[in-house]
Design an enzyme around this catalytic site. Structure first.
Site, PDB file in Angstrom:
ATOM      1  CD  GLU A  98      57.010  36.695  30.153  1.00  0.00           C
ATOM      2  OE1 GLU A  98      58.039  36.324  30.682  1.00  0.00           O
ATOM      3  OE2 GLU A  98      56.887  37.929  30.004  1.00  0.00           O
ATOM      4  CD1 TRP A  99      53.561  29.913  32.960  1.00  0.00           C
ATOM      5  CD2 TRP A  99      51.329  29.977  32.030  1.00  0.00           C
ATOM      6  NE1 TRP A  99      52.746  29.272  33.727  1.00  0.00           N
ATOM      7  CE2 TRP A  99      51.412  29.464  33.220  1.00  0.00           C
ATOM      8  CE3 TRP A  99      50.260  30.179  31.547  1.00  0.00           C
ATOM      9  CZ2 TRP A  99      50.226  28.936  34.037  1.00  0.00           C
ATOM     10  CZ3 TRP A  99      48.944  30.144  31.740  1.00  0.00           C
ATOM     11  CH2 TRP A  99      49.029  29.168  33.422  1.00  0.00           C
ATOM     12  CG  ASP A 201      41.198  47.205  37.841  1.00  0.00           C
ATOM     13  OD1 ASP A 201      40.946  47.352  39.061  1.00  0.00           O
ATOM     14  OD2 ASP A 201      40.711  46.478  37.192  1.00  0.00           O
TER      15      ASP A 201
END
Length: 293
Positions: A98-99, A201
């Site tokens: 998804e953008w 991270d």
């Protein structure tokens, strides 16, 4: 890495199925990632995010990322990009997500982020580690499970990276002795806590703010570990604001020696950066080691 005609064709087909429409795809290269080719794909009025990499160089890199995103999304606490497709074609691996259209990081955003991360860290299990290994950036990381955080951190995080860096002549025998001194003090530094589900991270390049002012986690290296791992990473390269920490502490109080814990936890990502990018990261490592001499 070029986007081959075969990959473009597969993506065209997958997007047509996902959006129930047939339209041409247009690739626009974007930066921001050190090891992946990244693209914005326009599909009519829709946009998606696409990563490409080599299968032989980083086996199952995107499968591991997909699994991490799915594990985080399953908790229903912090948002992650929806996974549209993950596949391999010849020696290429492809991840389509998804953008996320960026929004403004307001004070409310940071408070929400701190609260939600605290809630995520309440998700626990019986052992430190994970049922499968994955990557930290481009470095394969072992998630072999242990009953204690001290054993997991020493055996699966510190020792492997110390060995890699020493073999590459980036650490001296004196450095190894200093690390051994730190390892002997781990039980004093880390009081017993249940394992927390970690992003793994969490530096300032691995989250976004969407247009609804909500945090969105990207590029995870998930496992169950000590929550100080995530919190330590937020300080390593800056970018996190004070309301984030205040909200986190309100919902999951920090131990009095949390700064000491964070310093030790940051030895692992600093060792990775030393291994990948060279001696510029050694002074930070040495400064932490001196604090435990």
């Amino acid at each position: 890495m070029q986007v081959s005609a075969a990959i473009q064709s597969i993506i065209q087909q997958k997007l047509s199925e996902h959006f129930s429409a047939v339209r041409p795809v247009q690739f626009s290269g974007i930066g921001g990632e050190s090891i992946n080719e990244t693209y914005r794909i326009s599909f009519g009025a829709e946009n998606v995010f696409c990563k490409l990499n080599s299968v032989s160089e980083f086996p199952q890199l995107f499968q591991k990322e997909k699994a991490g995103l799915e594990l985080l999304a399953k908790q229903g606490i912090l948002k992650t990009p929806a996974i549209i497709e993950c596949f391999e074609q010849a020696n290429s691996q492809v991840l389509v997500l998804e953008w996320i259209q960026p929004g403004e990081k307001t004070e409310g955003f940071w408070k929400k982020f701190g609260e939600q991360l605290a809630t995520l860290h309440r998700i626990s299990t019986d052992s430190f580690g994970l049922h499968e290994d994955n990557y930290m950036g481009s470095i394969p990381q072992s998630n072999r499970q242990h009953k204690t955080w001290v054993d997991f951190f020493a055996e699966e995080r510190l020792k492997p990276m110390i060995g890699r860096c020493f073999h590459k002549k980036l650490l001296s025998k004196t450095h190894r002795q200093q690390f051994e001194s730190v390892e002997k003090k781990l039980t004093e530094i880390f009081a017993e806590e249940k394992p927390s589900l970690l992003h793994g991270d969490l530096w300032n390049g691995n989250f976004m703010c969407n247009q609804n002012n909500e945090p969105v986690l990207i590029d995870p290296s998930v496992y169950f570990g000590h929550r100080s791992v995530d919190l330590a990473m937020t300080t390593l390269f800056g970018g996190f604001r004070q309301p984030f920490y205040e909200a986190y502490h309100h919902h999951f109080p920090l131990p009095k020696n949390h700064e000491q814990q964070w310093a030790v936890c940051n030895l692992y990502p600093l060792l990775i950066h030393l291994y990948l990018f060279g001696g510029g990261y050694l002074p930070q490592i040495e400064n932490i080691l001196r604090g435990f001499a």
